[in-house]
Each structure stands twice: as C-alpha cells, then as structure tokens.
Motif scaffolding. Structure first.
Motif, PDB file in Angstrom:
ATOM      1  N   PHE A 291       0.838  -1.187   0.000  1.00 35.92           N
ATOM      2  CA  PHE A 291       0.000   0.000   0.000  1.00 35.92           C
ATOM      3  C   PHE A 291       0.875   1.239   0.000  1.00 35.92           C
ATOM      4  N   GLY A 292       1.027   1.814  -1.156  1.00 35.49           N
ATOM      5  CA  GLY A 292       1.813   3.033  -1.258  1.00 35.49           C
ATOM      6  C   GLY A 292       2.324   3.223  -2.668  1.00 35.49           C
ATOM      7  N   GLY A 293       2.908   4.380  -2.902  1.00 33.12           N
ATOM      8  CA  GLY A 293       3.450   4.714  -4.207  1.00 33.12           C
ATOM      9  C   GLY A 293       3.028   6.112  -4.607  1.00 33.12           C
ATOM     10  N   GLN A 294       3.139   6.397  -5.880  1.00 33.94           N
ATOM     11  CA  GLN A 294       2.793   7.719  -6.408  1.00 33.94           C
ATOM     12  C   GLN A 294       1.309   8.016  -6.202  1.00 33.94           C
ATOM     13  N   VAL A 295       1.011   9.266  -5.874  1.00 33.08           N
ATOM     14  CA  VAL A 295      -0.355   9.677  -5.541  1.00 33.08           C
ATOM     15  C   VAL A 295      -1.037  10.362  -6.717  1.00 33.08           C
ATOM     16  N   LEU A 296      -2.299  10.007  -6.919  1.00 37.36           N
ATOM     17  CA  LEU A 296      -3.189  10.687  -7.856  1.00 37.36           C
ATOM     18  C   LEU A 296      -4.193  11.468  -7.015  1.00 37.36           C
ATOM     19  N   PHE A 297      -4.128  12.796  -7.083  1.00 34.28           N
ATOM     20  CA  PHE A 297      -5.070  13.651  -6.365  1.00 34.28           C
ATOM     21  C   PHE A 297      -6.270  13.924  -7.267  1.00 34.28           C
ATOM     22  N   LEU A 298      -7.461  13.603  -6.770  1.00 35.02           N
ATOM     23  CA  LEU A 298      -8.711  13.870  -7.483  1.00 35.02           C
ATOM     24  C   LEU A 298      -9.527  14.815  -6.616  1.00 35.02           C
ATOM     25  N   ASP A 299      -9.472  16.080  -6.935  1.00 39.26           N
ATOM     26  CA  ASP A 299     -10.058  17.124  -6.087  1.00 39.26           C
ATOM     27  C   ASP A 299     -11.543  17.311  -6.395  1.00 39.26           C
ATOM     28  N   ARG A 300     -12.310  16.308  -5.988  1.00 39.20           N
ATOM     29  CA  ARG A 300     -13.755  16.365  -6.176  1.00 39.20           C
ATOM     30  C   ARG A 300     -14.444  15.401  -5.230  1.00 39.20           C
ATOM     31  N   SER A 301     -15.630  15.771  -4.784  1.00 44.52           N
ATOM     32  CA  SER A 301     -16.474  14.881  -3.979  1.00 44.52           C
ATOM     33  C   SER A 301     -17.408  14.104  -4.908  1.00 44.52           C
ATOM     34  N   ASP A 302     -18.016  13.064  -4.353  1.00 44.68           N
ATOM     35  CA  ASP A 302     -19.069  12.300  -5.042  1.00 44.68           C
ATOM     36  C   ASP A 302     -18.626  11.675  -6.366  1.00 44.68           C
ATOM     37  N   ILE A 303     -17.418  11.167  -6.418  1.00 44.67           N
ATOM     38  CA  ILE A 303     -16.988  10.418  -7.609  1.00 44.67           C
ATOM     39  C   ILE A 303     -17.684   9.066  -7.530  1.00 44.67           C
ATOM     40  N   ASN A 304     -18.535   8.801  -8.524  1.00 36.45           N
ATOM     41  CA  ASN A 304     -19.383   7.608  -8.448  1.00 36.45           C
ATOM     42  C   ASN A 304     -18.783   6.424  -9.207  1.00 36.45           C
ATOM     43  N   THR A 305     -19.396   5.271  -9.011  1.00 37.00           N
ATOM     44  CA  THR A 305     -18.874   4.038  -9.606  1.00 37.00           C
ATOM     45  C   THR A 305     -18.928   4.065 -11.134  1.00 37.00           C
ATOM     46  N   ASP A 306     -19.880   4.809 -11.715  1.00 39.13           N
ATOM     47  CA  ASP A 306     -19.912   4.932 -13.180  1.00 39.13           C
ATOM     48  C   ASP A 306     -18.729   5.750 -13.698  1.00 39.13           C
ATOM     49  N   GLU A 307     -18.226   6.660 -12.872  1.00 46.35           N
ATOM     50  CA  GLU A 307     -17.035   7.422 -13.259  1.00 46.35           C
ATOM     51  C   GLU A 307     -15.767   6.618 -13.009  1.00 46.35           C
ATOM     52  N   ILE A 308     -15.791   5.746 -12.023  1.00 47.51           N
ATOM     53  CA  ILE A 308     -14.628   4.897 -11.752  1.00 47.51           C
ATOM     54  C   ILE A 308     -14.473   3.881 -12.883  1.00 47.51           C
ATOM     55  N   ILE A 309     -15.566   3.214 -13.237  1.00 46.03           N
ATOM     56  CA  ILE A 309     -15.574   2.298 -14.391  1.00 46.03           C
ATOM     57  C   ILE A 309     -16.943   2.402 -15.050  1.00 46.03           C
ATOM     58  N   PRO A 310     -17.000   2.931 -16.271  1.00 48.32           N
ATOM     59  CA  PRO A 310     -18.293   3.113 -16.949  1.00 48.32           C
ATOM     60  C   PRO A 310     -19.073   1.793 -17.097  1.00 48.32           C
ATOM     61  N   ALA A 311     -20.385   1.891 -16.949  1.00 49.72           N
ATOM     62  CA  ALA A 311     -21.265   0.721 -16.978  1.00 49.72           C
ATOM     63  C   ALA A 311     -21.136  -0.090 -18.272  1.00 49.72           C
ATOM     64  N   LYS A 312     -20.789   0.555 -19.382  1.00 52.04           N
ATOM     65  CA  LYS A 312     -20.702  -0.181 -20.650  1.00 52.04           C
ATOM     66  C   LYS A 312     -19.618  -1.263 -20.637  1.00 52.04           C
ATOM     67  N   TYR A 313     -18.725  -1.227 -19.641  1.00 52.52           N
ATOM     68  CA  TYR A 313     -17.661  -2.243 -19.560  1.00 52.52           C
ATOM     69  C   TYR A 313     -17.966  -3.353 -18.556  1.00 52.52           C
ATOM     70  N   LEU A 314     -19.142  -3.347 -17.971  1.00 51.90           N
ATOM     71  CA  LEU A 314     -19.458  -4.332 -16.944  1.00 51.90           C
ATOM     72  C   LEU A 314     -19.675  -5.736 -17.500  1.00 51.90           C
ATOM     73  N   THR A 315     -19.749  -5.863 -18.801  1.00 48.17           N
ATOM     74  CA  THR A 315     -19.909  -7.188 -19.405  1.00 48.17           C
ATOM     75  C   THR A 315     -18.559  -7.865 -19.666  1.00 48.17           C
ATOM     76  N   GLU A 316     -17.466  -7.157 -19.419  1.00 45.97           N
ATOM     77  CA  GLU A 316     -16.138  -7.766 -19.595  1.00 45.97           C
ATOM     78  C   GLU A 316     -16.032  -8.995 -18.690  1.00 45.97           C
ATOM     79  N   ILE A 317     -15.371 -10.039 -19.178  1.00 47.53           N
ATOM     80  CA  ILE A 317     -15.343 -11.281 -18.413  1.00 47.53           C
ATOM     81  C   ILE A 317     -14.085 -11.456 -17.559  1.00 47.53           C
ATOM     82  N   SER A 318     -13.168 -10.527 -17.644  1.00 49.41           N
ATOM     83  CA  SER A 318     -12.000 -10.596 -16.761  1.00 49.41           C
ATOM     84  C   SER A 318     -11.756  -9.232 -16.136  1.00 49.41           C
TER      85      SER A 318
END
Length: 177
Positions: A4-31
């Motif tokens: 747990f550690g390494g280079q940091v990505l700062f995302l200066d916003r609240s309410d980042i939702n799961t669709d922004e983390i991984i868009p729903a159109k990719y939920l059919t991927e099998i791996s």
C-alpha cells in the motif's frame, strides 16, 4: 499482502461515483484485466486526462463520498488491476468501502481537515505515499514530496486488518473456515 503506497493521484472532487470509476458499458467484460484501460474514463475534472494521469499511480487521494452510485465490485477491480490498492478520502459509499476491503484493498477515511491539508500541502507536487499498518491496530498515511513529509493517523479495525492481510474476503475465508 498487497503493498500500500506509491505515487499519488489527487482527485479534487467529492461524489466520484462508480460509473465514473468504471463506466457501466464495460461491466460485461469477463475478466478483471479487461477493465484496466477504462479506469476513470468518464471522470470529469478540470485538467484531468485518465490516459496520462493514471499511469504509475498507486494511491488516490480525494474528497467525500467516493464510490457512491451503483454498487458493483467492478469499481474496486478496475482500481486493483491498475495497481491502485488504496484510496484515501473523508468517507466512502458504504458498499464501495466494503468491496474495497473484500478485495484486500484499503479505503482510508481521514477527517476533512486532514484531507484539506493534504490537498493544500501536496496536490501540486510529485508526491509519494507510504501506508504503515502496525500490529496494534494503529495505522498512518505518510506523504512525501522532496524534503517535505507529513503523517496522518487513521483507525483500522481488526476485521479490516484481517481482510487486507489475507488479500481479501476469499483469502480470509479460506484461512478461517
């Protein structure tokens, strides 16, 4: 156990939702691996380019309510296959937070004051993060940029610690049951 550690990505916003983390159109991927190139693809944040900004990052520091929206394991999986095993925020959507620990990853909650200090002190710098988990249940996030260094303490309960030590729920269940 994951590192747990390494280079940091700062995302200066609240309410980042799961669709922004991984868009729903990719939920059919099998791996899980198939999700890798699409992490944060739909995140709208001034100056943020997921293709350029995510590579090499290992820790995300963000604001409140990270992982809100639809509950899905794909969101932590997309982080995991990109080597991001820790997210630091004021708080998380409940199911997302549990899914992180179930995958053997850390969802670190710090006070708004600490998160504000992290952004004010480190967000505009090349920053490295180290997360230290002690046997006594104490833990800290340490941020380093050049000669500047600060630590922020957080609680980690016994069950959460057991999940990360066993690489998630499956490892924990195999060992325990």
């Amino acid at each position: 156990m994951k590192q747990f550690g390494g280079q940091v990505l700062f995302l200066d916003r609240s309410d980042i939702n799961t669709d922004e983390i991984i868009p729903a159109k990719y939920l059919t991927e099998i791996s899980k691996q198939a999700l890798k190139p699409y992490l944060l693809e739909d995140l709208k944040l001034d100056g943020f380019d997921p293709k350029a900004d995510v590579a090499g990052k290992k820790v995300i520091i963000t604001r409140e309510n990270f992982g809100c929206g639809s509950s899905r394991e794909h969101a932590p999986w997309a982080l995991e296959v990109n080597g991001i095993y820790a997210v630091v925020a004021v708080n998380f959507a409940r199911i997302f937070r549990q899914n992180m620990f179930n995958c053997g990853m850390l969802a670190v909650e710090l006070s708004k004051k600490d998160i504000d200090d992290m952004f004010r002190t480190f967000a505009d710098k090349d920053t490295e993060c180290t997360i230290v988990i002690n046997d006594d249940g104490t833990a800290k996030v340490k941020l380093i940029s050049g000669s500047l260094s600060k630590s922020y303490h957080f609680p980690l309960d016994g069950f959460e610690k057991a999940l990360i030590e066993n690489d998630g729920w499956l490892g924990y269940a195999e060992k325990k049951y």
